[in-house]
Write a protein that holds these residues in place. Structure first.
Motif, PDB file in Angstrom:
ATOM      1  N   ASP A 185       0.817  -1.221   0.000  1.00  0.00           N
ATOM      2  CA  ASP A 185       0.000   0.000   0.000  1.00  0.00           C
ATOM      3  C   ASP A 185       0.850   1.270   0.000  1.00  0.00           C
ATOM      4  N   ARG A 186       2.083   1.141   0.415  1.00  0.00           N
ATOM      5  CA  ARG A 186       2.948   2.329   0.419  1.00  0.00           C
ATOM      6  C   ARG A 186       3.590   2.599  -0.939  1.00  0.00           C
ATOM      7  N   VAL A 187       3.468   1.647  -1.870  1.00  0.00           N
ATOM      8  CA  VAL A 187       4.055   1.881  -3.204  1.00  0.00           C
ATOM      9  C   VAL A 187       3.043   1.799  -4.341  1.00  0.00           C
ATOM     10  N   ASN A 188       1.912   1.166  -4.094  1.00  0.00           N
ATOM     11  CA  ASN A 188       0.883   1.071  -5.143  1.00  0.00           C
ATOM     12  C   ASN A 188      -0.185   2.131  -4.875  1.00  0.00           C
ATOM     13  N   GLY A 248      -2.794  14.261  -4.121  1.00  0.00           N
ATOM     14  CA  GLY A 248      -1.746  14.818  -3.270  1.00  0.00           C
ATOM     15  C   GLY A 248      -1.289  13.856  -2.186  1.00  0.00           C
ATOM     16  N   SER A 249      -2.096  12.860  -1.907  1.00  0.00           N
ATOM     17  CA  SER A 249      -1.728  11.851  -0.908  1.00  0.00           C
ATOM     18  C   SER A 249      -2.183  10.499  -1.460  1.00  0.00           C
ATOM     19  N   PRO A 250      -1.436   9.986  -2.446  1.00  0.00           N
ATOM     20  CA  PRO A 250      -1.946   8.900  -3.280  1.00  0.00           C
ATOM     21  C   PRO A 250      -1.988   7.526  -2.623  1.00  0.00           C
ATOM     22  N   PHE A 251      -1.250   7.367  -1.531  1.00  0.00           N
ATOM     23  CA  PHE A 251      -1.137   6.018  -0.975  1.00  0.00           C
ATOM     24  C   PHE A 251      -2.079   5.753   0.192  1.00  0.00           C
ATOM     25  N   VAL A 252      -2.737   6.809   0.670  1.00  0.00           N
ATOM     26  CA  VAL A 252      -3.619   6.655   1.831  1.00  0.00           C
ATOM     27  C   VAL A 252      -5.069   6.792   1.372  1.00  0.00           C
TER      28      VAL A 252
END
Ligand code: AMP
Ligand code: MG
Length: 487
Positions: free
Chosen positions: A422-425, A458-462
């Protein structure tokens, strides 16, 4: 003119001072009625610029180069470039200006650059202008790339000029205020080389080394080391593009930086259904800059950089060629390593896993995704849930379910780290239909959709509730996507 307000901002005209041969002093065209459309407050803070001032009438005029400190020295930069493989000896900033540089919180200076600031001596037949849609598009895409941790030029602001600009129809004019660690391009070196002034070429290389690769400036052969450093930076950059499905669209040598930052967001787009041949640019009929070609094109562009640097690499031309070719030979390995490492991260592989096992699983999965034309971004995002034992969404995107099940069983046996995935996709990318929706609204005066899109990308991973519509591909009714450059 209130000197008090903008005296707090100083633009160091370093490039203008040190590279007079490649910088034409010029002034931005006066905007009849400048209106701030969007300001990147976070970036302003990093640059120690006061957002409240930038929003003031004086600040807005500063952002477009209309009210700049008396000692600022805006210039149009000269560069050459291969456009779609054809050499153009004199491109340069036809509608752009470098205002100078400012400090950044990270200690490295940034250049402040305008796009759409009026005709310059490099304008050829162009009108020197830009319009609201494409400038906001660069704002969205570049900031989305930054949030994805991909090196890129940034966007500080977009200001509508109040001027009507003639395109196929009259459109509202705009200026983008761009921020970059430098605007040195492969084409800058092609230009310096073409002047025949080796002293200039050497100064430019020394400048690039000091600015972007200070740790190697003392290498035995610093110019070969510079070439190697740009090769490494570009191998890593293009791998990152490929890993998120980004298609730059116009990888001409004037649109490839020495710093390794993505530059010139014209006809770029994020791929949805996985298609190695994906190409969006209306003028790229042969697919030269298609998704799958990007690494090869980068290598081709780097060869042009190597040619430009030859006289610095070795006094003996033949020796220089041998050294440059050897250095360029490192591109493919570095690109492949960067891509493979990125793919392993996308699959949540843990350290210490056997390389062959990992590579086989990566290759098989890419083939499955391709065969299914699965939406690239959401497939990988869903895959983390498959790692958590909820394979449904990812599986549902596959055409060959048996093959996917067999693959997934082998993969899950390796204990993929779902949270690391989830931190890279990313969950949120600037999907084409969402970008178009935002631009259409903004062109009509409604900035709401753009602000909401920026919030998502702006915050794509969360993943956050309420942003679900930014995670799904375009409806079929959106049709095949076409992008345009030079607009
Ligand atoms: P690009 O494809 O955006 O990298 O631009 C290629 C070249 O065309 C650069 O030299 C630009 O400065 C120039 N250019 C693009 N659009 C315009 C325009 N409207 N007016 C003048 N020059 C332009
Ligand atoms: Mg360009």
């Amino acid at each position: 003119m209130s000197d008090i307000a903008h005296s707090t901002v100083t633009f160091d005209g370093r490039f203008a001072r040190d590279f007079k041969e490649m910088a034409i002093p010029w002034r931005a065209e006066e905007a009849p009625d400048p209106q701030l459309l969007v300001l990147n407050e976070a970036l302003a803070a990093e640059l120690a610029l006061d957002p409240a001032f930038l929003r003031s009438p004086e600040g807005v005029r500063l952002l477009i180069g209309n009210a700049i400190p008396a000692d600022a020295t805006p210039v149009a930069q000269a560069y050459a470039g291969h456009q779609f493989g054809w050499y153009a000896p004199r491109l340069g900033d036809g509608r752009a200006l470098l205002l100078g540089e400012v400090g950044h919180a990270d200690g490295h200076p940034r250049e402040i650059h305008l796009k759409g600031s009026g005709r310059t001596p490099f304008a050829r037949n162009g009108d020197g202008r830009a319009v609201v849609g494409p400038m906001l598009r660069e704002f969205i895409l570049s900031e989305a790339m930054h949030a994805l941790n991909i090196p890129t030029t940034r966007s500080l602001a977009v200001v509508a000029t109040g001027r009507s600009v003639q395109r196929e129809s009259p459109l509202p004019g705009a200026v983008l205020t761009r921020v970059a660690s430098s605007h040195l391009r492969v084409g800058s070196f092609q230009y310096a080389r073409s002047t025949g002034d080796i002293g200039l070429l050497r100064r430019l290389a020394d400048y690039a080394l000091a600015r972007h690769y200070p740790s190697i400036a003392a290498a035995g052969n610093p110019y070969l080391a510079l070439f190697q450093a740009v090769i490494s930076a570009q191998a890593s950059l293009v791998a990152r593009w490929m890993l998120v499905g980004f298609v730059h669209g116009v990888m001409n040598t004037d649109n490839m930086t020495i710093s390794g930052e993505t530059i010139d967001y014209g006809p770029c787009a994020f791929m949805e259904g996985f298609d190695p041949g994906a190409v969006y640019s209306s003028i790229d009929e042969a697919g030269r800059y298609a998704y799958r070609n990007q690494p090869v094109v980068a290598e081709w562009n780097l060869a042009r950089l190597g040619e430009s640097l030859l006289p610095l690499i070795h006094d003996d031309q033949e020796q220089a060629v041998v050294l440059a070719v050897e250095a360029l030979g490192g591109f493919r390995r570095q690109y492949s390593d960067a891509w493979a490492a990125g793919m392993k991260a996308k699959l949540g592989f843990r350290a210490g896993l056997d390389d062959e096992v990992a590579s086989a699983l990566v290759d098989e999965l890419v083939a499955l995704v391709q065969e299914s034309r699965a939406d690239y971004t959401s497939f990988f995002r869903h895959l983390a849930n498959a790692a958590r034992g909820r394979a449904g969404a990812a599986r549902g995107m596959m055409v060959d379910l048996a093959a996917f099940d067999a693959w997934a069983e082998r993969w899950r046996a390796l204990g993929p780290d779902a949270d690391a995935m989830d931190r890279v996709n990313p969950a949120y990318i600037p999907r084409n239909h969402m970008v178009e929706e935002a631009l259409t609204a903004a062109t009509g005066g409604n900035m709401g959709p753009l602000q909401r899109l920026m919030e998502a990308v702006g915050s794509p991973f969360v993943e956050r509730p309420g942003l679900e519509r930014y995670t799904v591909p375009a409806p079929d009714s959106f049709g095949p996507y076409r992008t345009f450059c030079g607009t």
